[in-house]
Design an enzyme around this catalytic site. Structure first.
Site, mmCIF file in Angstrom:
data_model
loop_
_atom_site.group_PDB
_atom_site.id
_atom_site.type_symbol
_atom_site.label_atom_id
_atom_site.label_comp_id
_atom_site.label_asym_id
_atom_site.label_seq_id
_atom_site.Cartn_x
_atom_site.Cartn_y
_atom_site.Cartn_z
ATOM 1 N N GLU A 441 0.910 -1.258 0.036
ATOM 2 C CA GLU A 441 -0.100 0.213 -0.016
ATOM 3 C C GLU A 441 1.015 1.288 0.092
ATOM 4 O O GLU A 441 0.526 2.310 0.538
ATOM 5 C CB GLU A 441 -0.916 -0.031 1.285
ATOM 6 C CG GLU A 441 -1.975 -0.971 1.229
ATOM 7 C CD GLU A 441 -2.938 -1.161 0.181
ATOM 8 O OE1 GLU A 441 -3.175 -0.145 -0.380
ATOM 9 O OE2 GLU A 441 -3.210 -2.393 -0.197
HETATM 10 C C1 LIG Z 1 3.002 -9.632 -0.134
HETATM 11 C C2 LIG Z 1 2.568 -8.515 -0.716
HETATM 12 C C3 LIG Z 1 1.193 -8.210 -1.188
HETATM 13 C C4 LIG Z 1 0.962 -7.279 -2.204
HETATM 14 N N1 LIG Z 1 -0.285 -6.977 -2.567
HETATM 15 C C5 LIG Z 1 -0.302 -5.909 -3.631
HETATM 16 C C6 LIG Z 1 -1.691 -6.086 -4.354
HETATM 17 O O1 LIG Z 1 -2.548 -6.490 -3.908
HETATM 18 N N2 LIG Z 1 -1.676 -4.857 -5.438
HETATM 19 C C7 LIG Z 1 -0.581 -4.444 -5.883
HETATM 20 O O2 LIG Z 1 -0.766 -3.698 -6.911
HETATM 21 N N3 LIG Z 1 0.656 -4.535 -5.431
HETATM 22 C C8 LIG Z 1 0.767 -5.278 -4.166
HETATM 23 N N4 LIG Z 1 2.031 -5.258 -3.603
HETATM 24 C C9 LIG Z 1 3.067 -4.597 -4.176
HETATM 25 C C10 LIG Z 1 3.429 -3.523 -3.210
HETATM 26 O O3 LIG Z 1 2.623 -2.362 -3.215
HETATM 27 C C11 LIG Z 1 4.789 -2.881 -3.766
HETATM 28 O O4 LIG Z 1 5.758 -4.057 -3.340
HETATM 29 C C12 LIG Z 1 5.281 -1.789 -3.158
HETATM 30 O O5 LIG Z 1 4.578 -0.742 -3.455
HETATM 31 C C13 LIG Z 1 6.609 -1.274 -3.248
HETATM 32 O O6 LIG Z 1 7.085 -1.363 -4.777
HETATM 33 P P1 LIG Z 1 8.236 -2.285 -5.073
HETATM 34 O O7 LIG Z 1 8.458 -3.490 -4.307
HETATM 35 O O8 LIG Z 1 8.358 -2.335 -6.551
HETATM 36 O O9 LIG Z 1 9.696 -1.355 -4.394
HETATM 37 P P2 LIG Z 1 10.225 0.009 -5.130
HETATM 38 O O10 LIG Z 1 9.128 0.768 -5.534
HETATM 39 O O11 LIG Z 1 11.413 -0.608 -6.134
HETATM 40 O O12 LIG Z 1 10.944 0.557 -3.986
HETATM 41 C C14 LIG Z 1 12.049 0.047 -3.238
HETATM 42 C C15 LIG Z 1 12.716 0.881 -2.300
HETATM 43 O O13 LIG Z 1 12.982 2.310 -2.668
HETATM 44 C C16 LIG Z 1 12.040 3.364 -2.163
HETATM 45 N N5 LIG Z 1 11.709 4.324 -2.976
HETATM 46 C C17 LIG Z 1 10.979 3.904 -4.339
HETATM 47 N N6 LIG Z 1 10.761 4.977 -5.042
HETATM 48 C C18 LIG Z 1 11.264 6.175 -4.254
HETATM 49 C C19 LIG Z 1 11.252 7.307 -4.312
HETATM 50 N N7 LIG Z 1 10.689 8.109 -5.429
HETATM 51 N N8 LIG Z 1 11.727 8.034 -3.453
HETATM 52 C C20 LIG Z 1 12.317 7.529 -2.125
HETATM 53 N N9 LIG Z 1 12.506 6.117 -2.166
HETATM 54 C C21 LIG Z 1 11.760 5.389 -2.987
HETATM 55 C C22 LIG Z 1 10.847 2.509 -1.447
HETATM 56 O O14 LIG Z 1 10.412 3.026 -0.317
HETATM 57 C C23 LIG Z 1 11.514 1.160 -1.154
HETATM 58 O O15 LIG Z 1 12.250 1.254 0.055
HETATM 59 C C24 LIG Z 1 2.308 -6.322 -2.751
HETATM 60 C C25 LIG Z 1 3.475 -6.703 -2.169
HETATM 61 C C26 LIG Z 1 3.813 -7.718 -1.292
HETATM 62 C C27 LIG Z 1 5.453 -8.277 -1.112
#
Ligand SMILES: Cc1cc2nc3c(=O)[nH]c(=O)nc-3n(C[C@H](O)[C@H](O)[C@H](O)COP(=O)(O)OP(=O)(O)OC[C@H]3O[C@@H](n4cnc5c(N)ncnc54)[C@H](O)[C@@H]3O)c2cc1C
Length: 591
Positions: A441
């Site tokens: 989220e």
């Molecule tokens: C168990 C599970 C359930 C989930 N359920 C859903 C779902 O139902 N629907 C759905 O769509 N998604 C879902 N997700 C996805 C989840 O919402 C994302 O994993 C999350 O939003 C982060 O995206 P990412 O993993 O690509 O990390 P990234 O976006 O790659 O981020 C990696 C790190 O970098 C930081 N970061 C990224 N961009 C920036 C920025 N601009 N400035 C500063 N810091 C930054 C982040 O805070 C994080 O610490 C789920 C994930 C998991 C693991």
């Protein structure tokens, strides 16, 4: 096996004594049928159901996990029957509009049932919660026909919902998603793309799954301004709401993960699946935010629920486990050692968790009250003021409650010593299950940026000033017997004011400063809000301190918070003042 009793006395204290919810409902026609007696009955029954039916599936669901076979996903044993009972009990539609089969209870009630559900079984909780979020987005942005077709089925639990945002290369940065939507002559769209990490993307709990999917039209502008929202049902639905042919959306695989193993986290492949636009073209992100704001408070309740169940088990363990002698001398002469509870450090851990939990419960009620007012307030002005408050506090409700909730699970695990690390006691599951709430989220780092950047710097601190007025108005009411609260809250308001001034000054000079300060600012703000909540609770508790030990304990726990936990705001302020140079001075090659 872990134990749990829903903290109904604390919930009632917050709802009816601190916020006087029954008076609020009596004065609002939207809630004319809701009164204290009804809500008491709802809470009792909800607690009973979750403690007896949902909680026992928490451990077995963790051990069994979900299973994929072809294009089918099977939830752990017992989930199907429990979900049916949960749906038949009317729990999914508890807070939903009565026009579409819901029961119309205010958020101030469902926030309490959310806490109970998440405490009992976070994996199970996600199936109904995602449906409720999807329904909320449809309720605000879909046509009347779509609402009539889909909402009653979701509220009755016949169908579930998902939100499909994340793609393999696009998580936080949704502007770069690749899923495409091709317009068709009949007004529908064909959706193609791969979504990952989709909670409840496929499962065996419901007859249909309503996916809300972000995708781009062929001519969409680049970035987040070119994203549209589509409704894509697993089974296509005829005009009477009967599911028919299978749509071209299938699960590719499920993830094997650290926690919430009973929740199916799916890779979803959309191969020209038929979908319908929700809201306006290229305004999908805004429409999705309706759902996400709801989910964010709900995630906060995942943090609080976990923290509460972890506390209850740690407190029980500390009462029973005999280890060492009290520094005050032997307490239990007939035993070989005294219980853990005699040791100040064990008390520190338990009281830290409990003081945060009780503040979090009050804060969640405070945000829920604003959510109710933003939707059902009697005047345009009330709705506008409440909406601003919701916008300011939503990132805090999500990130602060889940950060503190995870820390609390670790602290409660620590009370068990080595036994906390062993599966049998269940504490390690609380830690594993709660970790995700800090990530999904929108990560907590991103929530902090939303607060510091969009909610504070962008409006030059206007919302914070309004909030500070509210906090300072409370000083006048904190008289004799509440000196610790009055002085603590006064200091807290000053520190928040100074932190906000520093944030704004730095933002004018340094493009990295706001993001560099964001997490410290969010935690500082969260602590100030908790001090505000403790002051409100203390005022009520003082007035009743002669009635019952419950109130005297409240006052004492409030003292613990103000004197031992609130001072963290001073170090957070110092970190904010240090600015971005402390981080950005390193060359990339250093890492
Ligand atoms: C168990 C599970 C359930 C989930 N359920 C859903 C779902 O139902 N629907 C759905 O769509 N998604 C879902 N997700 C996805 C989840 O919402 C994302 O994993 C999350 O939003 C982060 O995206 P990412 O993993 O690509 O990390 P990234 O976006 O790659 O981020 C990696 C790190 O970098 C930081 N970061 C990224 N961009 C920036 C920025 N601009 N400035 C500063 N810091 C930054 C982040 O805070 C994080 O610490 C789920 C994930 C998991 C693991």
């Amino acid at each position: 096996m872990p134990v749990y009793k829903a903290p109904l006395r604390d919930m009632r204290f917050v709802a009816f004594e601190v916020f006087q919810a029954d008076k609020l409902w009596a004065s609002n026609p939207a809630f004319s049928e809701i009164d204290r007696e009804v809500v008491d009955a709802v809470l009792e029954e909800n607690a009973r159901f979750n403690e007896e039916v949902v909680m026992p599936l928490n451990r077995s669901g963790d051990e069994e996990g979900c299973r994929v076979d072809g294009d089918k996903v099977f939830t752990p044993n017992g989930f199907q029957a429990a979900f049916r009972q949960y749906a038949e009990g009317g729990w999914i539609g508890l807070g939903a509009e009565t026009d579409y089969g819901g029961q119309g209870f205010p958020k101030m009630v469902t926030v309490m049932t959310d806490e109970i559900l998440y405490a009992c079984n976070p994996s199970f909780a996600l199936y109904p919660q995602l449906g409720i979020g999807a329904a909320l987005a449809l309720s605000q942005h879909a046509s009347k026909e779509v609402k009539e077709l889909y909402l009653p089925k979701i509220y009755s639990g016949e169908w579930c919902g998902t939100m499909c945002l994340t793609e393999p290369h696009a998580g936080t940065d949704l502007g770069i998603i690749r899923s495409r939507a091709e317009p068709q002559a009949d007004g529908s769209y064909l959706i193609t793309g791969t979504k990952i990490f989709i909670t409840g993307g496929e499962h065996d709990l419901a007859g249909n799954i309503v996916h809300l999917v972000l995708a781009k039209l062929p001519d969409a502008p680049a970035g987040s301004k070119g994203i549209s929202l589509f409704l894509v049902p697993k089974f296509l639905v005829d005009k009477d709401g009967n599911p028919g042919a299978r749509n071209a959306v299938k699960v590719g695989s499920i993830e094997h993960k650290m926690g919430i193993k009973g929740s199916a986290t799916c890779v979803m492949n959309f191969d020209g699946a038929q979908g319908w636009l929700v809201g306006k073209v290229n305004e999908g992100l805004a429409a999705m935010f309706v759902m996400m704001n709801y989910e964010r408070l709900s995630m906060g309740m995942q943090g609080l629920g976990a923290s509460e169940v972890a506390y209850q088990n740690a407190a029980a363990y500390a009462r029973d486990r005999l280890q060492g002698r009290s520094a005050r001398g032997v307490q239990q002469k007939d035993k070989m050692a005294d219980p853990l509870l005699v040791h100040p450090d064990v008390r520190r851990m338990l009281l830290t968790v409990r003081a945060n939990n009780e503040a979090a419960r009050c804060f969640a009620m405070y945000v829920s009250k604003a959510l109710d007012e933003s939707r059902y307030g009697m005047t345009e002005e009330i709705r506008r003021v409440a909406s601003d408050k919701v916008a300011l506090f939503t990132p805090i409700a999500k990130a602060f409650l889940t950060d503190r909730g995870f820390d609390a699970c670790v602290m409660a695990q620590q009370v068990f010593g080595g036994h906390g690390y062993i599966r049998e006691w269940g504490m390690e599951q609380f830690v594993r299950d709660t970790r995700i709430a800090q990530i999904y989220e929108g990560t907590n780092g991103v929530q902090a940026m939303d607060l510091a950047g969009r909610k504070v710097v962008r409006n030059q601190g206007a919302s914070v000033r309004i909030y500070l007025e509210e906090v300072r108005a409370l000083f006048a009411e904190l008289g004799a017997g509440l000196e610790v609260f009055a002085s603590g809250l006064k200091h807290a308001a000053n520190v928040l004011e100074e932190a906000t001034r520093v944030l704004l000054e730095q933002a004018a000079q340094d493009v990295d400063s706001t993001n560099a300060a964001a997490v410290d600012y969010l935690h500082l703000f969260g602590l100030v809000a908790y001090a505000h909540m403790w002051s409100m609770m203390a005022r009520v508790a003082l007035a009743h301190q002669d009635d019952d030990l419950f109130y005297r304990n409240k006052l004492q726990l409030g003292h613990y918070f103000m004197q031992r936990l609130l001072p963290e705001i001073d170090s957070r302020l110092q970190a904010i003042k240090a600015g971005s140079q402390t981080m950005m001075a390193f060359a990339e090659g250093y890492f």
